[in-house]
Write a protein that holds these residues in place. Structure first.
Motif, PDB file in Angstrom:
ATOM      1  N   GLU A   1      -4.450  -8.059  12.090  1.00  0.00           N
ATOM      2  CA  GLU A   1      -3.902  -7.233  10.995  1.00  0.00           C
ATOM      3  C   GLU A   1      -4.984  -6.586  10.136  1.00  0.00           C
ATOM      4  O   GLU A   1      -4.820  -5.500   9.626  1.00  0.00           O
ATOM      5  N   ARG A   2      -6.109  -7.318   9.971  1.00  0.00           N
ATOM      6  CA  ARG A   2      -7.132  -6.902   9.027  1.00  0.00           C
ATOM      7  C   ARG A   2      -7.572  -5.424   9.209  1.00  0.00           C
ATOM      8  O   ARG A   2      -7.504  -4.653   8.239  1.00  0.00           O
TER       9      ARG A   2
ATOM     10  N   GLY B   1      -7.304  -9.137  -1.048  1.00  0.00           N
ATOM     11  CA  GLY B   1      -6.362 -10.084  -0.436  1.00  0.00           C
ATOM     12  C   GLY B   1      -6.363 -10.042   1.084  1.00  0.00           C
ATOM     13  O   GLY B   1      -5.618 -10.757   1.732  1.00  0.00           O
ATOM     14  N   MET B   2      -7.231  -9.254   1.673  1.00  0.00           N
ATOM     15  CA  MET B   2      -7.212  -9.096   3.121  1.00  0.00           C
ATOM     16  C   MET B   2      -7.722 -10.336   3.855  1.00  0.00           C
ATOM     17  O   MET B   2      -7.404 -10.554   5.027  1.00  0.00           O
ATOM     18  N   GLY B   3      -8.452 -11.147   3.137  1.00  0.00           N
ATOM     19  CA  GLY B   3      -9.011 -12.361   3.769  1.00  0.00           C
ATOM     20  C   GLY B   3      -7.906 -13.278   4.312  1.00  0.00           C
ATOM     21  O   GLY B   3      -8.114 -14.004   5.291  1.00  0.00           O
ATOM     22  N   LYS B   4      -6.783 -13.157   3.727  1.00  0.00           N
ATOM     23  CA  LYS B   4      -5.694 -14.014   4.154  1.00  0.00           C
ATOM     24  C   LYS B   4      -5.052 -13.477   5.420  1.00  0.00           C
ATOM     25  O   LYS B   4      -4.211 -14.133   6.008  1.00  0.00           O
ATOM     26  N   LEU B   5      -5.402 -12.341   5.827  1.00  0.00           N
ATOM     27  CA  LEU B   5      -4.741 -11.729   6.986  1.00  0.00           C
ATOM     28  C   LEU B   5      -5.385 -12.168   8.282  1.00  0.00           C
ATOM     29  O   LEU B   5      -6.532 -12.618   8.310  1.00  0.00           O
TER      30      LEU B   5
ATOM     31  N   LYS C   1     -10.881  -2.166 -10.692  1.00  0.00           N
ATOM     32  CA  LYS C   1      -9.908  -3.234 -10.884  1.00  0.00           C
ATOM     33  C   LYS C   1      -8.519  -2.762 -10.502  1.00  0.00           C
ATOM     34  O   LYS C   1      -7.525  -3.396 -10.817  1.00  0.00           O
ATOM     35  N   GLY C   2      -8.475  -1.693  -9.797  1.00  0.00           N
ATOM     36  CA  GLY C   2      -7.182  -1.094  -9.458  1.00  0.00           C
ATOM     37  C   GLY C   2      -6.466  -1.850  -8.331  1.00  0.00           C
ATOM     38  O   GLY C   2      -7.052  -2.707  -7.669  1.00  0.00           O
ATOM     39  N   PRO C   3      -5.186  -1.518  -8.088  1.00  0.00           N
ATOM     40  CA  PRO C   3      -4.344  -2.236  -7.128  1.00  0.00           C
ATOM     41  C   PRO C   3      -4.852  -2.151  -5.695  1.00  0.00           C
ATOM     42  O   PRO C   3      -4.751  -3.116  -4.941  1.00  0.00           O
ATOM     43  N   ILE C   4      -5.485  -1.052  -5.313  1.00  0.00           N
ATOM     44  CA  ILE C   4      -5.948  -0.957  -3.922  1.00  0.00           C
ATOM     45  C   ILE C   4      -7.106  -1.916  -3.705  1.00  0.00           C
ATOM     46  O   ILE C   4      -7.190  -2.603  -2.677  1.00  0.00           O
ATOM     47  N   THR C   5      -8.012  -1.971  -4.704  1.00  0.00           N
ATOM     48  CA  THR C   5      -9.091  -2.950  -4.610  1.00  0.00           C
ATOM     49  C   THR C   5      -8.507  -4.359  -4.474  1.00  0.00           C
ATOM     50  O   THR C   5      -8.977  -5.178  -3.683  1.00  0.00           O
TER      51      THR C   5
ATOM     52  N   LEU D   1       0.833  -1.210   0.000  1.00  0.00           N
ATOM     53  CA  LEU D   1       0.000   0.000   0.000  1.00  0.00           C
ATOM     54  C   LEU D   1       0.871   1.266   0.000  1.00  0.00           C
ATOM     55  O   LEU D   1       0.616   2.220  -0.752  1.00  0.00           O
ATOM     56  N   LEU D   2       1.900   1.226   0.845  1.00  0.00           N
ATOM     57  CA  LEU D   2       2.756   2.414   0.918  1.00  0.00           C
ATOM     58  C   LEU D   2       3.464   2.666  -0.415  1.00  0.00           C
ATOM     59  O   LEU D   2       3.633   3.792  -0.851  1.00  0.00           O
ATOM     60  N   GLU D   3       3.797   1.538  -1.047  1.00  0.00           N
ATOM     61  CA  GLU D   3       4.467   1.663  -2.346  1.00  0.00           C
ATOM     62  C   GLU D   3       3.512   2.237  -3.400  1.00  0.00           C
ATOM     63  O   GLU D   3       3.850   3.117  -4.184  1.00  0.00           O
TER      64      GLU D   3
END
Ligand SMILES: [Zn+2]
Lengths: 345, 803
Positions: free
Chosen positions: A54-55, A46-50, A37-41, A6-8
């Motif tokens: 962390e979530r 991918g948050m489900g894996k956290l 369809k952007g990278p933040i979405t 995210l920071l990147e």
């Protein structure tokens, strides 16, 4: 891991926003980083894996990054729009010294202006404006004004007669007689009478067979010569300047008794003598007097009960004096180059 | 009237008043001194000299060499005058002198003979040649004058001449005594008059001559003196010089004395040579029809029964008050003189003098009036002078017919009337004091004064005349300036005057300049461009000064065309003018035309000049129509106005319309006929003329206020294809008639003729606004009205809706 991502993204977005050189490019940045369809979405997906701890942290960070990018885009957008507007305005620049589309107005004739000024002054003093016919009966033009048929001051040669009894009026005084008759012996009568008059003259620089006259008449109980002097003083100051003085000199007119001539102190030299006043300090302006009892009587007023004053002036003369006009014919040639000069008169 | 300052001193002491000061006082009291002249101005070094010897010049057949005594010295002067002789006393311009025309006299030589000065003729001293006697030579003093002294006082060249402008009202100042009375009153100094002294024979004049007057209504007095033993010769210097000062040429003692007495007393006199008179009877009568007399100027005059004629009982010897006859004129041989002193009717003299074109000093005095009581005095004065200067012996008495004197007039009035009319605050003493200065006798009885006015002041007949006398002598400058205390009144423009002014402002803001042109014009142009031409001759003046100003205009347009032409000739082609003024419409059977105020205008050239934005636009029909439409909108009469194509002389047959108000033609507008434009060298010009007076006579309609609309309006456009012959006005009319109350406005916004319609068709597109003040209109409601309009246009005008 996602956090670093995210920071990147944030760094990348800032850089892209910064280098976007137009609204289109900026829109592309918006779609690329904040689109469905952007990278933040993608990150959020991918948050489900956290882990449960962390979530929320990553979620919050993701939202902050999203907001921050959106804000930067808005900021940049405003910036770009301002620049665009500036360019547009620059391109709309005109030569403000080019002539505008003005409306060319016409001119009011100098004689009309003088007459209007005199009318307005006298309306303010309680005088109405009366007009009368320009083709008159001999009776009103002469007889009713104490000029009987064989009076030596009458000369057929000086008037444009149409028949023995009908003529072009030689002065506006017949309007006096008409007005008095209309009042049937009851005053006050307080009028001024402007209009065209006709004399059998050859036209030259100082004579015109047609010219204007303004006649004034005030008949009431106890009208005095001193009142005439007062009214004429007001007139002189109004038309020729507040520091004008007047003087009355004895004169002769068949329709007034006593008769006077009014001079004003010279407005050019103030009375010291110059070429306007021919060195005398005084300029002859008009004739006046106390209405002759015969005139009152003939028009149905009782001279033992009523007195009155009358005066008559020539707008051409006033204009010529006031502006140094050298030729009376200018008023009737109507040269636009002449008329224009007096539009403010 | 030329008044000699020196002569006037005979009657009034003028000490302390220079000619300029005196002139100012006289002018301020009512008789304008137009001019003061100084006959000796610029003269220097002129002395009285005595010619001691006079020898012919050795080298000339006309020059003389004179030794002239100048008092202090004797000098030699060469003189060319034919009348020079030894023993004469003459005016001499000495070395270094200045004579008339600022000519300097210097020592010089004439054919080798030295000359130290010049012997002068009067004309060389500035006296008008036409007045100077003995013009064939130098002036010779006829009496005792001191040699060596300044000559100017002896020639009255130290005098000042005041030129008084005598009007009808100041006829009493057409003589020196009258002026003296006036000056005496003005300066408040006494007048000194001498009664003439006549030494008469015992023999009575009426034994030798008789008088009868047939026309006594026109000759209230006729008197005559008979004098014998006359020797005709030049009159004395003092009389000659006074005549010259008065502008009268000296001729001989008899003629000069009768002129002198006229100047002094104002009474014209006439002298007949009694030896040629032809009878001993004077008969004054009216002339016969075509009766002839040869006057002393040698002209044969034909008279009418209105003229007064002096006769010897048979034939005329003088036209009364105008001129004597040649047959009885005084000549050098005259021995016996019949001197006439008479009063003739002023109007009769005026008519005769005017018809014969014989205005003289005498006739003008008769015309303006005489002192009835001075006639015999004048005859006596002439007799006195003739005995002194023409050796006359005077027969006793004046032979006369009529009353020699008439009583003075008495005017009775409250003395306070003077203050009441003047607005002054004079005391009774001040008023009577002024009247006494005028030599009027005053008798005060309580509030009333009785003023005896001498007959010399025949102009003073009513109390108001006395108001004037007191006012002018007291001085109007001493009267205060006040404002009227009478009934208070208010004033305003009449509705018509107000709208006329608004019309002027409107015309000027549209770009038209106001002009004033002449009402009198050429006869032909007075009959052109008339709004309602009834085919009557224009009103014409009897004696026009020129054909250019002979008839009264019936339209302003021809004069406006002239103004445009004037400007075009001076490279000013783009002009717009208007005039509001009277036109004069002849009325059948009446000498006096009806007068109607019209507004007329002309536009010519460009309505938009060429500028940086593009090409110029020429004025056209719709420019001029727009002017009138704007006017009618401003005056809120547009609803009552129609335009109808018309044909008028001088106007373009396809571009002219009448203007109708409530169906009556009140004017027209359009293009000038191309032929007119070509003949006058004009560009395309458009004119209008409207009887603005009939348009505005009743003022304006009242303002009808409507609450601002609260509901929206609906606008529908409509394009209709019609035949080209259909006028826009027809479409407007049908649309309006069928629009019901909902149709608020109609605006034609497109006219198309071209390939998309048939050759004989055009398309006209209108924008229609529908509105109901009470509610919002539904589409259905609007459609219904709109459809009705379209159908009506189709039915009545064959209009098709354009797809
Ligand atoms: Zn001045």
């Amino acid at each position: 891991m996602l956090k670093e991502k995210l920071l990147e993204l944030r760094e990348q977005a800032i850089e892209n926003i910064g280098s976007a050189d137009g609204l289109k490019a900026l829109q592309d940045v918006h779609v690329r980083f904040l689109g469905k369809k952007g990278p933040i979405t993608e990150v959020l997906k991918g948050m489900g894996k956290l882990s449960a701890e962390e979530r929320p942290v990553v979620g919050q960070l993701a939202n902050e990054v999203r907001k921050m990018i959106a804000a930067k885009i808005e900021e940049k957008k405003a910036d770009l729009e301002a620049k665009l507007l500036e360019m547009k305005l620059e391109s709309e620049k005109i030569d403000v010294t080019l002539p505008g589309r003005k409306t060319v107005t016409g001119n009011h004739h100098l004689l009309g202006s003088i007459i209007r000024e005199v009318e307005d002054l006298f309306i303010g003093l309680g005088f109405s404006i009366e007009e009368g016919p320009e083709v008159e009966q001999d009776y009103y033009n002469f007889e009713a004004l104490n000029l009987p048929k064989d009076h030596p001051a009458r000369d057929m040669q000086d008037s444009f007669y149409i028949t023995d009894e009908i003529l072009m009026r030689t002065h506006t005084s017949p309007v006096q007689a008409h007005t008095l008759e209309k009042h049937k012996g009851v005053g006050p009568v307080k009028v001024i009478c402007p209009g065209k008059v006709y004399r059998r003259d050859n036209d030259d620089a100082t004579h015109s067979h047609q010219f204007m006259q303004i006649e004034g008449l005030y008949v009431d109980h106890n009208v005095r010569l001193s009142d005439l002097k007062g009214i004429l003083t007001v007139f002189a100051k109004h038309m020729f300047g507040a520091d004008r003085e007047i003087r009355l000199r004895p004169s002769f007119f068949p329709f007034t008794e006593p008769s006077v001539e009014m001079d004003i102190s010279c407005f050019r030299c103030g009375g010291h003598g110059c070429n306007v006043c021919k060195g005398t300090g005084w300029i002859e302006i008009l004739g006046a007097g106390m209405v002759h009892p015969n005139v009152l009587r003939m028009s149905g007023f009782d001279p033992s009960e009523y007195t009155g004053f009358a005066f008559g002036m020539g707008p051409e003369r006033i204009a010529m004096l006031k502006y140094g006009i050298e030729d009376i014919r200018n008023f009737y040639t109507d040269d636009i180059r002449f008329l224009k000069q007096f539009n403010r008169a | 009237m030329l008044v000699s300052y020196k002569w006037l001193q005979d009657y009034v002491d003028l000490q302390g008043f220079s000619p300029e000061e005196l002139a100012e006082r006289i002018t301020n009291a009512g008789i304008e001194v137009e001019h003061i002249s100084y006959p000796g101005k610029g003269l220097k070094g002129i002395v009285i000299g005595k010619v001691l010897t006079c020898e012919p010049h050795p080298d000339s057949d006309h020059l003389h060499v004179c030794q002239v005594d100048l008092g202090s010295e004797t000098v030699q002067i060469v003189c060319g005058a034919p009348n020079v002789a030894a023993g004469q006393k003459v005016p001499v311009a000495t070395n270094g002198a200045r004579i008339a025309g600022n000519v300097k006299i210097r020592r010089s030589k004439f054919r080798g003979v030295e000359s130290n000065g010049m012997l002068c003729a009067l004309s060389e001293l500035g006296v008008d040649k036409s007045l100077a006697p003995y013009e064939d030579g130098i002036y010779v003093f006829d009496d005792e004058v001191p040699v060596g002294e300044d000559a100017l006082p002896y020639l009255n060249l130290d005098d000042a001449i005041l030129d008084l402008d005598i009007l009808v009202s100041s006829a009493h100042c057409m003589n020196m005594i009258g002026v003296a009375y006036e000056v005496s009153a003005i300066l408040d100094r006494p007048i000194q008059l001498k009664t003439p002294v006549v030494n008469e024979l015992d023999q009575a004049a009426d034994e030798k001559v008789s008088i009868s007057v047939e026309a006594s209504d026109k000759v209230p007095y006729y008197g005559a003196r008979l004098m014998t033993g006359i020797e005709v010769a030049p009159s004395p210097r003092w009389i000659q010089l006074r005549l010259i000062a008065a502008g009268v040429r000296p001729i001989s003692n008899v003629v000069d004395i009768s002129n002198y007495v006229m100047l002094e007393y104002g009474q014209p006199l006439h002298t007949f040579d009694y030896d040629t008179f032809g009878s001993d009877h004077v008969l004054v009568r009216y002339a016969g029809e075509n009766e002839e007399i040869t006057t002393l100027d040698g002209q044969k005059r034909t008279l009418t029964p209105e003229d007064l004629l002096i006769t010897n009982g048979k034939k005329g010897v003088a036209v009364a008050g105008v001129m004597g006859g040649e047959n009885t004129e005084v000549s050098d041989a005259t021995k016996t003189v019949l001197l006439e002193a008479a009063i003739f009717d002023s109007l009769t003299v005026r008519k005769t003098a005017s018809r014969l074109q014989l205005r003289s000093e005498a006739s003008s005095r008769y015309e303006k009036g005489l002192d009835r009581n001075r006639v015999a005095l004048a005859a006596d004065r002439a007799a006195e002078l003739l005995s002194l200067y023409a050796h006359a012996t005077v027969l006793k008495g004046i032979v006369e017919s009529g009353d020699r004197t008439v009583p003075d007039q008495i005017i009775t009035m409250p003395w306070q009337k003077i203050n009441k009319v003047l607005g002054s605050d004079l005391t009774c003493e001040q008023i009577t004091g002024i009247l006494k200065r005028l030599n009027f006798a005053v008798d005060v009885e309580n509030d009333v004064m009785h003023v005896t006015v001498p007959t010399r002041r025949f102009d003073v007949t009513i109390p108001e005349d006395l108001v004037e006398e007191v006012g002018r002598v007291y001085g109007y400058n001493h009267i205060p300036a006040t404002l009227p205390e009478g009934t208070s009144s208010h004033a305003a423009l009449t509705p018509y005057q107000k709208i006329r002014r608004r019309t002027e402002v409107l015309m000027e803001s549209i770009g038209l300049s106001q002009v004033y042109t002449y009402s009198l014009t050429e006869k032909e142009s007075a009959s052109s461009y008339v709004v309602h031409d009834k085919g009557l001759e224009p009103t014409q003046v009897i004696w026009p000064m020129s054909e250019e100003h002979a008839a009264l205009r019936q339209s302003i347009v021809p004069q406006l065309i002239n103004v445009v032409q004037y400007h075009l000739n001076r490279q000013m082609p783009d002009v717009k003018f208007y005039e509001i003024g009277k036109v004069f419409l002849p009325v059948d059977g009446e000498a006096r035309p009806a007068e109607e105020e019209h507004l007329a205008g002309v536009i010519s050239g460009h309505r938009k000049e060429r500028n940086w934005e593009g090409e110029p636009l020429a004025v056209d029909f719709f420019s001029v129509k727009g002017i009138l439409e704007t006017l009618f909108d401003t005056l809120a009469v547009s609803d009552r106005i129609d335009y109808r194509a018309s044909r008028r002389t001088g106007m373009h047959p396809g571009q002219t319309a009448d203007v109708l108000l409530d169906g009556e033609v009140i004017g027209y507008l359009g293009a000038l006929h191309p032929k007119v434009q070509k003949d006058s060298g004009l560009n395309e010009s458009f004119v209008f003329e409207v009887a603005i007076e009939s348009l505005l006579r009743n003022g304006e309609a009242a303002i009808d206020y409507h609450v601002l609309p609260r509901f929206p309006s609906t606008t529908r456009d409509i394009a209709l294809v019609v035949k080209r012959t259909v006028a826009a006005a027809d479409l407007y009319r049908v649309i309006r008639e069928n629009g019901s109350q909902l149709l608020k406005s109609v605006n034609l916004f497109d006219v198309y003729e071209g390939s998309h319609v048939a050759d004989d068709e055009k398309s006209m597109a209108f924008s229609l606004v529908y509105f109901d003040p009470e509610r919002t209109l539904t589409d259905d409601e609007v459609n219904a009205v709109h459809e009705k309009i379209v159908n009506a246009c189709a039915e009545q005008l064959g209009a098709e809706l354009r797809g």
